[in-house]
Design an enzyme around this catalytic site. Structure first.
Site, PDB file in Angstrom:
ATOM      1  N   CYS A  28      -1.177  -2.452   9.244  1.00  0.00           N
ATOM      2  CA  CYS A  28      -1.383  -1.125   8.346  1.00  0.00           C
ATOM      3  C   CYS A  28      -1.381  -0.020   9.152  1.00  0.00           C
ATOM      4  CB  CYS A  28      -2.670  -1.484   7.700  1.00  0.00           C
ATOM      5  SG  CYS A  28      -4.125  -1.174   8.402  1.00  0.00           S
ATOM      6  N   ARG A  33      -2.255  -1.111   3.890  1.00  0.00           N
ATOM      7  CA  ARG A  33      -1.080  -0.226   4.521  1.00  0.00           C
ATOM      8  C   ARG A  33      -1.682   1.274   4.603  1.00  0.00           C
ATOM      9  NH1 ARG A  33       1.859   1.886   7.800  1.00  0.00           N
ATOM     10  NH2 ARG A  33       4.082   1.568   8.023  1.00  0.00           N
ATOM     11  N   CYS A  58     -10.578  -1.525   9.851  1.00  0.00           N
ATOM     12  CA  CYS A  58      -9.780  -2.613   9.807  1.00  0.00           C
ATOM     13  C   CYS A  58      -9.680  -3.441   8.546  1.00  0.00           C
ATOM     14  CB  CYS A  58      -9.328  -3.240  10.931  1.00  0.00           C
ATOM     15  SG  CYS A  58      -8.263  -4.814  10.926  1.00  0.00           S
TER      16      CYS A  58
END
Lengths: 248, 549
Positions: free
Chosen positions: B521, B301, B494
């Protein structure tokens, strides 16, 4: 006609079950739980039968902890009319569930009981059959098509190598397979309305049913981890390797 | 035109995290007659919550003073033991507590799962007859003719990949509120629109972020010290001239929560936050704790790192920002739950008073003032230069300067420098030809893992036949700009492997977006150098299913 739909609260199908460190069972603490997918199909089928004008009332029932009320609320939001929770914190085996359902059938007198062929947690595939036997009523299991016709129901069953259609006299028990239908979403307006629908909470004792487990779980363990494969250069090497392993 | 049902509430809350739930509970405490609903895009409360977490209970003490006796899972593990390590590749140096300002101590704090705290808060909220709707994201903001926010529309369900309704289509619903509270967490997609529409960042610095990647492990009982919390700095970020740090918290049930935050203002496009975390776990002192254990969960996150100078205007006609939508993380303490909850409580108090005075859908300036006069402001101002100093002067010198600045502010009320400026994380990325690719070690499958296996431990899922929720404003940018100039950074930043450059037929690389893997996230929305990627909410209930995270 009234339809009774038993639903079970199970570990969500997206969650990877994790065995407790002491091997006594699956760790369910703070894990996402939801309605058994096969039961969701059963709820959907009941709603479709009602929408087709062949049933007047759908009663959802669950046997489980207080949190199973959430599962029943989902059934109500999808379109069931009212719900009954038989609250218990102990694990209930299929036979105990079937006995409770038998008592509820005696009280509610439904023309059709439709439920999932099995729950994805214990994969027992017993409750529907046991209920039919206890009630002495006809059963159509693994249904991929259900057609109500007057006082009969035609159930197309998924059997090994094809489909089998059986015609049962109502009242009857039907268990659902995966291809029967695609359950609808519970929409937000319907979830709001479902909060106001009737949900009765009872106990097994109210029905005089003994739910003490008959089985003892000795050990729960995770499946063995798959070991990495090896690359071989050519067919000869493959054959040698297979012979080494004693499979060729 | 799709017919949409409407439902009026006194207050509509977007986001069922600590801020949203604290807002809801405070509203009902002040006035039980108010009607309050909470929307949550996750499949259940807690499903999308990911934090360390070591939590300062200050706000919880104010909101629900008997939480320790009322079965709150956070009470299980008070912090007993607080370590701060400076790492080199093979060694560690414990930093003495005496050099740290007193507020850096974790005394009186608790370590546990923020997701489970939220699950417990949701139970308290439901007991107060707050309506919580998990699985229903707020997809659009609703405005009236004057431009005031009047509520939100939930996402449509049952839309196919091309945007056409499927057989099971269910239109979203309009939830109308006298006030609407946005607490979507860091980089909320509606908050982003609100910031632009009402120019809420006109008088503050842009928000900046880090990407936190976390795992939960079962470890052998003989290594487990409940309540021990460890923070690390230095290696491995020192290798790439970036900054970030690790944490490892011994929580209940022989579990440790560990993770690594990489600041997203990194310049080198080859930086790979997932791999930084994996190699950090291989540090001898971290590895020693994990050996013999087993990973049980994974997630990621984005976290706000802008501090006080990035807090935007919190109010606009009809609505307010609270929690990480605004950004109240105390960066050196790596804590934001207490400030998030407090902001929600202040918003609730302002809204309840306004509604009872017959007001609706106006600008709640008194909430903005209340936050700026509260302990949130006092606490965040003390540390406002810590992050920029480390960002500007690097991990070692920056830490010393930051420490000195925080000491001066603690003791004398002034710092080494005035509040320092930020640059957006998208703007800091430099061209790939200025750097060498970084050789990260291969995973050993015991302590470190590959990314796709890891993602399966987030239990994320999205209905496959739905529109891709990661929108490209211009579909040519990934291969025309990102790949040639920045070596395709989205393939690395990512943490879920959503972005993949593929060349199946040898006709040139294409960007493939594996939206089903997304763990929500928001890093792509933040770090994409040309801000070409836009994260919007997918169908409700999709995304990770975090247990105990």
């Amino acid at each position: 006609m009234k339809i009774l739909v038993p639903v079970k609260r199970v570990i969500d199908y997206n969650v990877k079950p994790r065995v407790k460190a002491d091997g006594t069972g699956v760790d369910l603490a703070n894990v996402k739980m939801s309605m058994n997918p096969f039961d969701e199909i059963a709820v959907e089928e009941a709603i479709r039968i009602k929408e087709a004008g062949k049933a007047e009332e759908i009663v959802a029932v669950s046997v489980g902890p207080a949190k199973a009320q959430d599962t029943l609320r989902t059934a109500l939001a999808m379109g069931a009319d009212r719900a009954i929770l038989i609250e218990t914190d102990t694990e209930v085996e299929p036979l105990a569930v079937a006995k409770i359902l038998k008592a509820i059938v005696a009280e509610e007198n439904p023309g059709l009981v439709i439920l999932g062929k099995q729950a994805i947690d214990d994969d027992s595939n017993q409750t529907g059959q046991m209920l039919a036997a206890l009630l002495g009523r006809p059963q159509g299991t693994f249904a991929s098509k259900v057609e109500i016709d007057g006082d009969h129901v035609a159930v197309t069953r998924e059997v090994d190598g094809g489909l089998e259609t059986v015609k049962l006299a109502l009242p009857a028990i039907v268990t659902t397979d995966l291809r029967l239908n695609e359950p609808r979403y519970a929409s937000l307006p319907n979830i709001m309305k479902a909060k106001k629908k009737q949900l009765d909470v009872k106990t097994a004792a109210d029905y005089g049913v003994d739910i003490a487990p008959r089985l003892k779980t000795l050990k729960v363990s995770e499946p063995p981890v798959r070991v990495a494969g090896v690359k071989v250069a050519d067919v000869d090497a493959l054959v040698t390797k297979l012979k080494e392993l004693g499979v060729a | 035109m799709i017919e949409r049902e409407e439902m009026p509430y006194d207050v509509v809350i977007v986001g069922g995290g600590p801020a949203g739930l604290a807002t809801a509970i405070r509203l009902k405490q002040v006035d039980p007659a108010l009607s309050v609903c909470v929307l949550e895009k996750g499949s259940e409360i807690g499903a999308h919550i990911l934090s360390g977490a070591t939590i300062d209970p200050k706000a919880l003490d104010e909101l629900l003073p008997t939480w320790r006796e009322d079965g709150c899972p956070l009470a299980e593990t008070p912090v007993t033991d607080n370590w701060h390590w400076h790492l080199t590749k093979k060694k560690k140096f414990g930093l003495p507590h005496l050099v740290m300002p007193p507020f850096m101590s974790n005394e009186g704090n608790y370590t546990g799962s923020l997701g489970n705290l939220c699950r417990w808060l949701a139970e308290q909220a439901e007991a107060l007859e707050i309506e919580i709707f998990p699985g229903f994201p707020a997809a659009e903001i609703l405005y009236d003719e004057s431009g005031a926010v009047i509520g939100v529309q939930t996402g449509d369900m049952g839309v196919d990949r091309e945007g056409n309704p499927k057989a099971d289509f269910q239109p979203g619903m309009n939830l109308l509120g006298k006030y609407t509270v946005f607490c979507e967490g860091a980089r909320g997609h509606l908050t982003k629109r609100l910031k632009a529409r009402y120019d809420l960042e006109a008088d503050c610095q842009p928000q900046i972020y880090g990407i936190g990647i976390k795992e939960l492990w079962d470890i052998p009982a003989d290594k487990h010290v409940p309540g021990r919390v460890i923070h690390t700095q230095g290696w491995p970020m020192s290798e790439t001239d970036s900054w970030g740090g690790g944490f490892l918290y011994h929580q209940a049930n022989n579990q440790v929560a560990l993770g690594f935050v990489t600041a997203l203002d990194y310049k080198n496009p080859y930086v790979y936050p997932f791999e930084e975390f994996q190699r950090w776990k291989q540090h001898p002192d971290i590895r020693a704790i994990l050996e013999g254990g087993k990973r049980v969960a994974y997630g990621a996150r984005a976290i706000n790192e802008g501090g006080w100078q990035s807090v935007p205007m919190l109010v606009f006609p009809g609505g307010v920002l609270a929690g990480c939508s605004a950004g109240f993380v105390n960066v050196p303490r790596i804590k934001g739950t207490h400030t998030a909850m407090k902001s929600g409580m202040l918003a609730a108090e302002a809204m309840a008073a306004a509604i009872n005075a017959g007001r609706a859908q106006d600008t709640l300036g008194e909430y903005d003032t209340a936050v700026r006069e509260s302990w949130i402001a006092k606490e965040l101002k003390l540390v406002q230069n810590a992050e920029p100093m480390v960002a500007k002067w690097g991990g070692e010198i920056g830490t010393v300067l930051a420490g000195a600045d925080m000491w001066l502010r603690t003791l004398f009320g002034f710092g080494l420098a005035k509040p320092m400026k930020h640059h957006t994380d998208a703007s800091t990325l430099q061209r790939a030809d200025l750097y060498q690719p970084i050789a990260y070690p291969k995973p050993d499958g015991v302590i470190s893992f590959d990314r796709l296996t890891s993602v399966s431990y987030s239990f994320t899922n999205h209905e496959e036949d739905q529109p891709v929720h990661l929108k490209l404003k211009d579909a040519s940018v990934p291969t025309a700009i990102n790949l040639p100039f920045y070596a395709g950074p989205e393939a690395r930043y990512c943490p879920a492997g959503v972005y993949e450059f593929v060349d199946p037929d040898g006709a040139g690389a294409k960007l493939q977006i594996n939206a089903q893997n997304c763990v929500h996230c928001k890093t792509c929305d933040i770090k994409d150098p040309t801000q070409n990627i836009e994260w919007v909410t997918p169908e409700g209930g999709g995304g990770p299913n975090y247990p105990n995270m």
